[in-house]
Design a protein around this motif. Structure first.
Motif, short mmCIF file in Angstrom:
data_model
loop_
_atom_site.label_atom_id
_atom_site.label_comp_id
_atom_site.label_asym_id
_atom_site.label_seq_id
_atom_site.Cartn_x
_atom_site.Cartn_y
_atom_site.Cartn_z
N LYS A 13 0.85 -1.25 -0.05
CA LYS A 13 -0.01 0.06 0.08
C LYS A 13 0.86 1.37 -0.03
O LYS A 13 0.40 2.31 -0.31
N GLU A 66 -4.35 4.78 4.41
CA GLU A 66 -4.00 3.20 4.55
C GLU A 66 -5.18 2.39 5.00
O GLU A 66 -5.71 1.61 4.27
N ASP A 67 -6.26 2.94 5.88
CA ASP A 67 -7.47 2.48 6.24
C ASP A 67 -8.28 2.36 5.21
O ASP A 67 -8.84 1.52 4.87
N ASP A 127 -7.45 -0.29 2.59
CA ASP A 127 -8.00 -1.38 3.39
C ASP A 127 -9.26 -1.85 3.21
O ASP A 127 -9.70 -2.80 2.53
N SER A 128 -10.23 -0.81 3.41
CA SER A 128 -11.68 -1.00 3.21
C SER A 128 -12.12 -1.05 1.84
O SER A 128 -13.03 -1.75 1.51
N THR A 173 -10.54 -10.11 2.02
CA THR A 173 -9.64 -9.88 3.01
C THR A 173 -8.37 -10.74 2.35
O THR A 173 -7.18 -10.41 3.22
#
Length: 389
Positions: free
Chosen positions: A274, A341-342, A345-346, A351
């Motif tokens: 990322k 970053e979050d 991820d979302s 996953t």
């Protein structure tokens, strides 16, 4: 580096484009090519008559105001006494060179030619704020001999329009045609080259877009990308040009992000780097003009409140980039901003990604959607600035 049809890129196509069959080698090569994008230098020489507005043009091209700390000095008299290099504030590989005015009383053509060092520059912009004169034609001929590209720019068009706007039966297009024809009459000796009419204080008007399009066409691919990255967003057309330039390299960022491709253990979920994605998106943020410095300059040039322009930025990805770059938060923010970053991820729907093809496809999709969102934000900013026509 090939970039055409990148919107249809898949993992096997990316491997083929990189000339690699081994995913490990492809990831390493993609990283190297991404890093090399900013290593290609573009050197633009700006010259012309004394007081023609060379420094103002250099500042505008770099997205700076005349009063900014790193701006080229401007004034009513000749302010350039020696060759001076100005790097782009966000793209240091793009350099504009302010050459001494050719109309100074002590101007000596032969001495000037010795000091210029033609081989340093990729192209020359010859500027005048009136009609082009003997020294301009002389310089163009010498540039032709060196097989270098040159472009005639007629500046201060806003002043010309303002001076005749109150006349009865005023017609702006006719006035522009008259100015262009007057310039061309003095340039027949160099083959009637195209003349670009520009206001350094309103790049969205007149021929600045046409100038950039012409330079882009004439430059090599890598220098073309350096050019498009560096010019300020002054219109919807320029915004679209920048978006398309960044879009061409999404596949490269997606491939470079595929650290998981080197994992040899079966059924082990692949990792996505990322950090590379965040670097790419931060670059888009700057290049599209969403960064604070660009917004401040746009606010000053359009006389619109900075807060009004900032409030037009609403997408989660753009706000997350602002947060990541540690820019002071906007006072209009009423809820916490998710970290970049979050947020990334979302956006990965699953996953665990079990193969490199799936990782590439998903990363490509996430980056494409993020670029579209930031471009939409900048469209709203231009609308708030009154530049959406």
């Amino acid at each position: 580096m090939m970039t055409e049809n990148s919107s249809d890129m898949d993992f096997s196509g990316a491997l083929q484009r990189l000339g690699e069959s081994d995913p490990n080698a492809a990831v390493a090569k993609a990283k190297e090519q991404l890093e090399n994008l900013d290593a290609v230098t573009l050197n633009i020489a700006v010259t012309g008559e004394t007081g023609a507005g060379k420094s103002a043009f250099i500042n505008a091209f770099r997205g700076l105001g005349d009063d900014d700390d790193s701006s080229a000095p401007t004034g009513l008299t000749e302010t350039t006494k020696q060759i001076t290099m100005y790097t782009h504030p966000m793209k240091s590989n793009v350099r504009l060179w302010d050459l001494p005015g050719t109309g100074m009383p002590n101007f000596k053509a032969n001495k000037f030619l010795k000091e210029v060092k033609f081989e340093t520059y990729d192209l020359f912009v010859i500027i005048s704020s009136e009609r082009f004169k003997e020294n301009d034609v002389f310089l163009a001929k010498e540039i032709q001999k060196k097989k270098k590209m040159f472009y005639f720019v007629r500046t201060k068009i806003d002043n010309d329009i303002r001076s005749v706007a109150q006349k009865r039966n005023f017609n702006e297009q006719q006035t522009l045609c008259t100015i262009r024809e007057d310039c061309n009459r003095n340039l027949k000796e160099v083959g009637n080259p195209k003349v670009f009419l520009i206001s350094s204080y309103d790049l969205g008007k007149y021929d600045f877009q046409d100038l950039v399009d012409t330079l882009e066409f004439d430059l090599s691919e890598h220098k073309r990308f350096a050019l498009v990255q560096s010019v300020p967003v002054c219109s919807l057309a320029m915004l679209e040009k920048k978006k398309e330039a960044m879009k061409k390299f999404i596949w490269l960022a997606a491939m470079a992000s595929g650290l998981g491709a080197v994992v040899p253990v079966p059924l082990v979920p692949l990792a996505i780097d990322k950090a590379i994605m965040m670097t790419y998106l931060s670059g888009c943020h700057y290049i599209l003009g969403l960064n604070e410095k660009s917004l401040i300059t746009l606010s000053e040039r359009t006389n619109k409140p900075l807060s009004q322009l900032q409030s037009a930025i609403k997408s989660p990805v753009a706000l997350a980039v602002v947060n990541r770059l540690c820019i002071r938060p906007r006072t209009s923010m009423t809820k916490p901003v998710k970290s970049l970053e979050d947020l990334l991820d979302s956006r990965f729907i699953v996953t665990s990604i079990q193969n490199a093809t799936e990782a590439f496809k998903m990363t490509y999709t996430v980056l494409s959607e993020a670029l579209n969102e930031m471009t939409d934000d900048m469209r709203q900013v231009l609308q708030a600035a009154g530049l959406d026509e």
